[in-house]
Design an enzyme around this catalytic site. Structure first.
Site, PDB file in Angstrom:
ATOM      1  N   ARG A  14     -31.383  22.238 -15.245  1.00  0.00           N
ATOM      2  CA  ARG A  14     -31.005  23.564 -14.707  1.00  0.00           C
ATOM      3  C   ARG A  14     -29.988  24.204 -15.645  1.00  0.00           C
ATOM      4  O   ARG A  14     -30.027  25.391 -15.929  1.00  0.00           O
ATOM      5  CB  ARG A  14     -30.440  23.446 -13.279  1.00  0.00           C
ATOM      6  N   ASP A  59     -34.085  47.975 -18.682  1.00  0.00           N
ATOM      7  CA  ASP A  59     -35.282  47.179 -18.418  1.00  0.00           C
ATOM      8  C   ASP A  59     -36.296  47.554 -19.502  1.00  0.00           C
ATOM      9  O   ASP A  59     -36.834  48.658 -19.515  1.00  0.00           O
ATOM     10  CB  ASP A  59     -35.816  47.498 -17.012  1.00  0.00           C
ATOM     11  N   LYS A  64     -45.031  40.002 -18.322  1.00  0.00           N
ATOM     12  CA  LYS A  64     -45.873  41.088 -18.808  1.00  0.00           C
ATOM     13  C   LYS A  64     -46.221  40.877 -20.290  1.00  0.00           C
ATOM     14  O   LYS A  64     -46.833  39.894 -20.623  1.00  0.00           O
ATOM     15  CB  LYS A  64     -45.160  42.413 -18.532  1.00  0.00           C
ATOM     16  N   TYR A  88     -38.774  50.818 -11.131  1.00  0.00           N
ATOM     17  CA  TYR A  88     -39.753  49.857 -10.606  1.00  0.00           C
ATOM     18  C   TYR A  88     -39.381  49.567  -9.145  1.00  0.00           C
ATOM     19  O   TYR A  88     -38.205  49.358  -8.814  1.00  0.00           O
ATOM     20  CB  TYR A  88     -39.709  48.582 -11.463  1.00  0.00           C
TER      21      TYR A  88
HETATM   22  C1  LIG Z   1     -40.477  47.234 -15.133  1.00  0.00           C
HETATM   23  C2  LIG Z   1     -40.440  45.947 -14.356  1.00  0.00           C
HETATM   24  N1  LIG Z   1     -39.282  45.286 -14.211  1.00  0.00           N
HETATM   25  C3  LIG Z   1     -39.207  44.142 -13.517  1.00  0.00           C
HETATM   26  C4  LIG Z   1     -40.322  43.599 -12.886  1.00  0.00           C
HETATM   27  C5  LIG Z   1     -40.192  42.332 -12.089  1.00  0.00           C
HETATM   28  O1  LIG Z   1     -40.698  41.247 -12.791  1.00  0.00           O
HETATM   29  P1  LIG Z   1     -41.348  39.932 -12.124  1.00  0.00           P
HETATM   30  O2  LIG Z   1     -42.581  40.372 -11.393  1.00  0.00           O
HETATM   31  O3  LIG Z   1     -41.585  39.032 -13.276  1.00  0.00           O
HETATM   32  O4  LIG Z   1     -40.334  39.393 -11.165  1.00  0.00           O
HETATM   33  C6  LIG Z   1     -41.552  44.250 -13.018  1.00  0.00           C
HETATM   34  C7  LIG Z   1     -42.748  43.707 -12.364  1.00  0.00           C
HETATM   35  O5  LIG Z   1     -43.768  44.348 -12.262  1.00  0.00           O
HETATM   36  C8  LIG Z   1     -41.615  45.461 -13.757  1.00  0.00           C
HETATM   37  O6  LIG Z   1     -42.765  46.129 -13.908  1.00  0.00           O
END
Ligand SMILES: Cc1ncc(COP(=O)(O)O)c(C=O)c1O
Length: 382
Positions: free
Chosen positions: A51, A175, A200, A103
């Site tokens: 961890r 982000d 992604k 998001y």
């Molecule tokens: C722009 C963005 N940030 C964060 C996330 C969250 O990521 P995760 O699904 O890996 O938790 C997503 C998920 O679709 C996203 O599109």
């Protein structure tokens, strides 16, 4: 480990990944061990418990930190876990400004999880400086930027946002999930923190869920590192390996995502069943100039509205052959989705609610002509 002066593609393949010292293996091994032998109490080779630290995870963290130009990087079990760690940096009584088209999961985390625990927030149009000024409060500690945004692909001027936050004693987090470090590097533009859903483009093959936080300074690194261990939302070594493998081809994949998306945009912009197209690469996109300045390509995400409204949108997303109707994005295969009812259902009754005629595409790496033909037949059908 190779030097920071190496090019992006070189670092994607080598940074943090020297051949294995024990065997010479050129691929970083998947260290499944949860614990590591100590010669004496406290005397070990840098690892005690997985961890706290794991060699496969370290390789991923070093590689991705190098690609983002970050002082240090931390891998998490998901993008949401990475975001959670960043929000935990904030002292009690803080206020955060988030995009009014963030998001949906970010909005849910801020409003439904941190909100009840005392975090104040304002959702604002971050493309409008006056709106940021209006949202700002003396207790604002964080400006949360997403660019391009999910799903409407708004573009925020990252350098200006980071400057704005710094001048007011706050931090700026970006982000960078949609752009990836290949197309955009927020820390080089002045941001303090970069976050990713590595699920992604970085993983790139729809076979892993993960997250990442990169930081610009060592003070932040100590704090995020502490939270990573104390809260424990860490990825397993196999997941780290999958993301690390994805990074090696990131540059090549992003190039093709960009050209395939541009071919699709060209068709969409002429089709009568399409209302309007949102793609930062289009000269008509309101953020095009800023995108051209801060990104080296416009990415593989495209959104558009169906001229026939929600019913038409629902029929289009159910009528493609190659574009799979599914959530998520950023992988080799093309995906299509209806944000209002799928990825962004969690913001349905909020200021962030998405136009129900909007369709989001994650343009994959199939033959461009096949993708264009597939989408065209779905649009012709409605
Ligand atoms: C722009 C963005 N940030 C964060 C996330 C969250 O990521 P995760 O699904 O890996 O938790 C997503 C998920 O679709 C996203 O599109």
């Amino acid at each position: 480990m190779r030097g920071e002066e190496d090019g992006f593609e070189t670092r994607a393949i080598h940074a943090g990944q020297s051949p294995d010292e024990a065997t010479g293996a050129v691929v970083t091994p998947i260290y499944t061990a949860s614990t590591f032998a100590q010669e004496e109490v406290g005397v070990h080779r840098g690892y005690e418990y997985s961890r706290t630290g794991n060699p496969t995870r370290t390789a991923l963290e070093r590689c991705l930190a190098s690609l983002e130009g970050a002082a240090a990087g931390f891998a998490f079990a998901s993008g949401m876990a990475a975001e959670d760690a960043v929000l935990r940096l904030l002292p009690a009584g803080s206020h955060v400004v988030i995009p009014d088209d963030a998001y949906g999961g970010t909005y849910r985390l801020v409003s439904q999880v941190f909100g009840p625990a005392g975090l104040q927030f304002t959702a604002a149009d971050l493309t409008d400086r006056a709106a940021i000024e209006e949202a700002w409060r003396p207790e604002t500690r964080l400006l949360w930027v997403e660019s391009p945004t999910n799903p409407v692909l708004s573009i925020v001027d990252i350098a200006a946002a980071a400057r704005f936050a710094r001048e007011r004693g706050a931090r700026c987090v970006v982000d960078n999930t949609f752009a990836t470090p290949y197309l955009q590097r927020p820390i080089e533009l002045g941001a303090d923190i970069v976050v990713h859903s590595t699920t992604k483009y970085l993983g790139g093959h729809s076979d892993v869920v993960g997250g990442f936080v990169g930081v610009a300074d060592v003070g932040l690194a100590a704090h995020i590192g502490y939270l990573q261990n104390a809260v424990g939302a860490v990825p397993g070594p196999f997941d780290c390996y999958l993301v690390l493998r994805g990074l090696k081809t990131l540059a090549l994949r992003m190039e093709r995502h960009c050209t395939n998306a541009a071919a699709i945009v060209e068709m969409l912009e002429r089709h009568p069943a399409v209302g309007h197209v949102r793609y930062p690469g289009s000269p008509t996109h309101p953020g095009h100039e800023v995108a051209a300045r801060q990104m080296s390509g416009f990415g593989g995400m495209v959104s558009f509205t169906a001229a026939g409204g929600e019913d038409a949108a629902l029929r289009i997303v159910a009528s493609t052959r190659l574009f799979t109707l599914a959530e998520s994005l950023g992988a080799v295969e093309s995906l299509i989705e209806h944000p209002a009812r799928m990825t962004h259902a969690s913001v349905a009754d909020s200021k962030l609610a998405v136009d129900p005629s909007l369709i989001r595409l994650s343009v994959g790496l199939e033959t461009a002509a096949d993708l264009v033909a597939d989408l065209r037949q779905a649009l012709d059908y409605v």
